[in-house]
Design a protein around this motif. Structure first.
Motif, PDB file in Angstrom:
ATOM      1  N   UNK A   1       0.834  -1.175   0.000  1.00  0.00           N
ATOM      2  CA  UNK A   1       0.000   0.000   0.000  1.00  0.00           C
ATOM      3  C   UNK A   1       0.883   1.244   0.000  1.00  0.00           C
ATOM      4  N   UNK A   2       0.566   2.192  -0.861  1.00  0.00           N
ATOM      5  CA  UNK A   2       1.277   3.464  -0.899  1.00  0.00           C
ATOM      6  C   UNK A   2       0.765   4.320   0.254  1.00  0.00           C
ATOM      7  N   UNK A   3       1.618   4.588   1.203  1.00  0.00           N
ATOM      8  CA  UNK A   3       1.206   5.327   2.401  1.00  0.00           C
ATOM      9  C   UNK A   3       1.405   6.832   2.270  1.00  0.00           C
ATOM     10  N   UNK A   4       1.817   7.297   1.089  1.00  0.00           N
ATOM     11  CA  UNK A   4       2.100   8.715   0.902  1.00  0.00           C
ATOM     12  C   UNK A   4       0.913   9.597   1.258  1.00  0.00           C
ATOM     13  N   UNK A   5      -0.275   9.254   0.771  1.00  0.00           N
ATOM     14  CA  UNK A   5      -1.456  10.058   1.050  1.00  0.00           C
ATOM     15  C   UNK A   5      -1.846   9.980   2.524  1.00  0.00           C
ATOM     16  N   UNK A   6      -1.737   8.803   3.110  1.00  0.00           N
ATOM     17  CA  UNK A   6      -2.031   8.664   4.540  1.00  0.00           C
ATOM     18  C   UNK A   6      -1.089   9.530   5.364  1.00  0.00           C
ATOM     19  N   UNK A   7       0.179   9.486   5.030  1.00  0.00           N
ATOM     20  CA  UNK A   7       1.190  10.254   5.756  1.00  0.00           C
ATOM     21  C   UNK A   7       0.931  11.743   5.633  1.00  0.00           C
ATOM     22  N   UNK A   8       0.571  12.179   4.451  1.00  0.00           N
ATOM     23  CA  UNK A   8       0.295  13.599   4.230  1.00  0.00           C
ATOM     24  C   UNK A   8      -0.829  14.077   5.144  1.00  0.00           C
ATOM     25  N   UNK A   9      -1.810  13.213   5.381  1.00  0.00           N
ATOM     26  CA  UNK A   9      -2.945  13.584   6.204  1.00  0.00           C
ATOM     27  C   UNK A   9      -2.666  13.620   7.699  1.00  0.00           C
ATOM     28  N   UNK A  10      -1.619  12.943   8.137  1.00  0.00           N
ATOM     29  CA  UNK A  10      -1.343  12.882   9.578  1.00  0.00           C
ATOM     30  C   UNK A  10       0.034  13.429   9.967  1.00  0.00           C
ATOM     31  N   UNK A  11       0.720  14.067   9.031  1.00  0.00           N
ATOM     32  CA  UNK A  11       2.071  14.541   9.333  1.00  0.00           C
ATOM     33  C   UNK A  11       2.075  15.622  10.411  1.00  0.00           C
ATOM     34  N   UNK A  12       1.099  16.535  10.391  1.00  0.00           N
ATOM     35  CA  UNK A  12       1.025  17.546  11.453  1.00  0.00           C
ATOM     36  C   UNK A  12       0.914  16.868  12.812  1.00  0.00           C
ATOM     37  N   UNK A  13       0.026  15.900  12.906  1.00  0.00           N
ATOM     38  CA  UNK A  13      -0.189  15.166  14.151  1.00  0.00           C
ATOM     39  C   UNK A  13       1.094  14.475  14.595  1.00  0.00           C
ATOM     40  N   UNK A  14       1.770  13.806  13.679  1.00  0.00           N
ATOM     41  CA  UNK A  14       2.992  13.079  14.018  1.00  0.00           C
ATOM     42  C   UNK A  14       4.099  14.028  14.471  1.00  0.00           C
ATOM     43  N   UNK A  15       4.261  15.145  13.775  1.00  0.00           N
ATOM     44  CA  UNK A  15       5.304  16.110  14.144  1.00  0.00           C
ATOM     45  C   UNK A  15       5.000  16.717  15.511  1.00  0.00           C
ATOM     46  N   UNK A  16       3.760  17.099  15.735  1.00  0.00           N
ATOM     47  CA  UNK A  16       3.400  17.653  17.045  1.00  0.00           C
ATOM     48  C   UNK A  16       3.644  16.638  18.156  1.00  0.00           C
ATOM     49  N   UNK A  17       3.329  15.383  17.904  1.00  0.00           N
ATOM     50  CA  UNK A  17       3.520  14.342  18.914  1.00  0.00           C
ATOM     51  C   UNK A  17       5.004  14.172  19.248  1.00  0.00           C
ATOM     52  N   UNK A  18       5.848  14.201  18.236  1.00  0.00           N
ATOM     53  CA  UNK A  18       7.289  14.038  18.445  1.00  0.00           C
ATOM     54  C   UNK A  18       7.857  15.230  19.213  1.00  0.00           C
ATOM     55  N   UNK A  19       7.466  16.437  18.831  1.00  0.00           N
ATOM     56  CA  UNK A  19       7.994  17.630  19.488  1.00  0.00           C
ATOM     57  C   UNK A  19       7.417  17.786  20.890  1.00  0.00           C
ATOM     58  N   UNK A  20       6.202  17.294  21.105  1.00  0.00           N
ATOM     59  CA  UNK A  20       5.601  17.369  22.436  1.00  0.00           C
ATOM     60  C   UNK A  20       6.396  16.535  23.437  1.00  0.00           C
ATOM     61  N   UNK A  21       6.940  15.434  22.991  1.00  0.00           N
ATOM     62  CA  UNK A  21       7.754  14.586  23.879  1.00  0.00           C
ATOM     63  C   UNK A  21       9.062  15.260  24.261  1.00  0.00           C
ATOM     64  N   UNK A  22       9.669  15.931  23.254  1.00  0.00           N
ATOM     65  CA  UNK A  22      10.954  16.596  23.486  1.00  0.00           C
ATOM     66  C   UNK A  22      11.214  17.555  22.331  1.00  0.00           C
ATOM     67  N   UNK A  23      11.676  18.769  22.657  1.00  0.00           N
ATOM     68  CA  UNK A  23      12.043  19.728  21.614  1.00  0.00           C
ATOM     69  C   UNK A  23      13.061  19.086  20.679  1.00  0.00           C
ATOM     70  N   UNK A  24      13.097  19.551  19.448  1.00  0.00           N
ATOM     71  CA  UNK A  24      14.066  19.000  18.507  1.00  0.00           C
ATOM     72  C   UNK A  24      14.291  19.913  17.330  1.00  0.00           C
ATOM     73  N   UNK A  25      15.439  19.753  16.685  1.00  0.00           N
ATOM     74  CA  UNK A  25      15.742  20.487  15.460  1.00  0.00           C
ATOM     75  C   UNK A  25      15.269  19.640  14.275  1.00  0.00           C
ATOM     76  N   UNK A  26      15.243  20.215  13.103  1.00  0.00           N
ATOM     77  CA  UNK A  26      14.650  19.579  11.941  1.00  0.00           C
ATOM     78  C   UNK A  26      15.070  18.139  11.700  1.00  0.00           C
ATOM     79  N   UNK A  27      16.380  17.905  11.595  1.00  0.00           N
ATOM     80  CA  UNK A  27      16.830  16.549  11.299  1.00  0.00           C
ATOM     81  C   UNK A  27      16.505  15.596  12.448  1.00  0.00           C
ATOM     82  N   UNK A  28      16.563  16.079  13.667  1.00  0.00           N
ATOM     83  CA  UNK A  28      16.231  15.255  14.830  1.00  0.00           C
ATOM     84  C   UNK A  28      14.767  14.817  14.779  1.00  0.00           C
ATOM     85  N   UNK A  29      13.874  15.745  14.443  1.00  0.00           N
ATOM     86  CA  UNK A  29      12.450  15.415  14.317  1.00  0.00           C
ATOM     87  C   UNK A  29      12.265  14.379  13.210  1.00  0.00           C
ATOM     88  N   UNK A  30      12.911  14.586  12.077  1.00  0.00           N
ATOM     89  CA  UNK A  30      12.843  13.642  10.964  1.00  0.00           C
ATOM     90  C   UNK A  30      13.319  12.251  11.390  1.00  0.00           C
TER      91      UNK A  30
END
Length: 111
Positions: A1-30
């Motif tokens: 399954x191509x998850x590209x569209x699914x990922x696009x729809x939840x990327x804000x949520x995923x990024x917020x969840x990662x940063x909420x756990x601990x601050x991070x710089x761009x590559x660290x978040x990635x």
């Protein structure tokens, strides 16, 4: 399954969840997103999402000097970002439950 569209729809949520756990710089978040199972997430998508969330007031940023190269811009979550995370997490849980309810439940064995 191509998850590209699914990922696009939840990327804000995923990024917020990662940063909420601990601050991070761009590559660290990635890196944390990829280590968390989102291996297909692209660099440009994450950096663009960080900039967009920052512009919307969901993230704050600060610069930390680095002895190993250029200074790093760290992102942290704001109260508005926490509200957005909570709201989107509820939406995701409801959506995920609805789709799961539509799927056939099998124990892995097929007749």
């Amino acid at each position: 399954m191509d998850t590209t569209q699914l990922l696009r729809g939840v990327l804000d949520l995923a990024v917020l969840a990662v940063v909420e756990r601990e601050d991070g710089y761009g590559y660290d978040v990635l890196r944390r997103l990829r280590n968390g199972g989102l291996a297909e997430v692209g660099d440009a998508s994450v950096y663009g999402t960080l900039r967009r969330l920052y512009a919307a007031g969901a993230l704050t940023s600060y610069v930390v000097p680095s002895e190993e190269g250029p200074h790093r811009k760290y992102y942290g979550i704001t109260p508005a970002g926490r509200d957005q995370l909570e709201s989107q997490a509820k939406d995701w849980a409801a959506f995920s439950a609805a789709v799961s309810g539509l799927l056939p439940h099998t124990s892995g064995a097929r007749a």
